[in-house]
Design an enzyme around this catalytic site. Structure first.
Site, PDB file in Angstrom:
ATOM      1  N   ASP A 212       0.859  -1.192   0.000  1.00 40.32           N
ATOM      2  CA  ASP A 212       0.000   0.000   0.000  1.00 40.32           C
ATOM      3  C   ASP A 212       0.889   1.234   0.000  1.00 40.32           C
ATOM      4  OD1 ASP A 212      -0.490   0.989   3.359  1.00 40.32           O
ATOM      5  OD2 ASP A 212       0.869  -0.583   2.709  1.00 40.32           O
ATOM      6  N   ASP A 214       2.191   4.525   1.823  1.00 35.36           N
ATOM      7  CA  ASP A 214       2.277   4.974   3.200  1.00 35.36           C
ATOM      8  C   ASP A 214       1.323   6.153   3.392  1.00 35.36           C
ATOM      9  OD1 ASP A 214       3.620   4.358   5.667  1.00 35.36           O
ATOM     10  OD2 ASP A 214       4.681   6.259   5.497  1.00 35.36           O
TER      11      ASP A 214
END
Length: 292
Positions: A212, A214
């Protein structure tokens, strides 16, 4: 076969088709027990066999948090089993917009922001300083890159991994700071792992699997748990495929013996032989026996 490939990563990495002669091996080291037993197996590819050693970094079932991983025992256990090359696979957050979830980054640099971990096999009674200017093995990185290209996995060769302590994730201010440092990915596990692999004269490559963005990303809070799990599962599949793809090239590399990683301690020991603590010398036999 010229070497044994050690894989450090998630518990599911050893679930490979065609893996035979398998079993869990308990290893004790002078630094205690590793995160788990080590799963040994042989991967037959054509007329060549590759011996592999899988170590779940957090233990089976993910029991051990990043700051409590016994990194010294993990690396020492692999060394004691005859491992020559270490492939580290780890989930990370992306710090760049052009490294979306699902991208694999073949890391070549680290910034170590951890502070609660033992970072060296050496200490009072036997001091050593190894170079970390180039903290990963470029030869091993070449094999990894070739494997990812053959699989068609989105990947980037080269990148800086910011190692944070955890277990909490970054604040927004921290995430923005790391981006200003030109870091590419952020994780909690590759340090001091890479430093200890260098001290143990093991070739080490780090593959950071982006799960993902941050928290710097404006849409970070919109990501669902289901989406993250989907990326994790896809990354795990690609990670297993990478191990299969790279195993033969790594374990049968005729140039491996001359790799500079395997002589990292050649000029690193500082303590004079007459001043060395005999107990430290004995403790370090597995790690530094070549130069002791």
């Amino acid at each position: 076969m010229t070497g044994i490939l050690g894989i450090i990563g998630g518990s599911g990495l050893y679930d490979l088709p065609g893996l035979t002669d398998t079993g869990w091996v308990a290893v004790d080291t002078p630094w205690g027990a590793p995160s788990d037993e080590i799963f040994m197996g042989t991967l037959q590819q054509g007329d060549k066999a590759s011996r592999l050693a899988f170590l779940p970094r957090h233990g089976r079932g993910h029991r051990v948090p990043p700051s409590e991983v016994n990194y010294r025992a993990n690396i020492a256990a692999l060394k004691q089993l005859g491992v020559t090359d270490v492939l580290s696979l780890s989930a990370v957050g992306g710090l760049r917009a052009d490294l979306p979830p699902g991208t694999f980054v073949v890391v070549d640099q680290f910034i170590d922001r951890t502070f609660a971990r033992e970072k060296s096999f050496f200490g009072t009674g036997l001091v050593a300083h190894v170079s970390m200017a180039r903290p990963v093995c470029p030869r091993l990185g070449d094999h990894v890159q070739a494997g990812l290209a053959a699989l068609g996995v989105p990947h980037v060769r080269g990148g800086t991994y910011l190692a944070m302590e955890g277990p909490q994730f970054s604040t927004l201010a921290e995430s923005q700071l790391y981006r200003s440092w030109n870091c590419d990915v952020i994780g909690m596990t590759n340090m001091p792992e890479a430093k200890l692999a260098r001290e143990a004269e093991l070739c080490y490559a780090s593959v950071a699997m982006v799960t993902d963005f941050d928290c710097w990303h404006p849409h970070h809070d919109d990501v669902t748990v289901e989406a993250i799990i989907g990326v994790l599962l896809s990354n795990a599949d690609h990670g297993r495929a990478l191990v299969v793809q790279a195993a033969q090239a790594v374990t049968h590399d005729v140039h491996a013996a001359g790799c500079s990683c395997r002589s990292a301690l050649q000029h690193a020991l500082i303590t004079s032989p007459t001043a060395r603590d005999p107990l430290m010398v004995e403790r370090l036999r597995t790690i530094a026996g070549r130069v002791l």
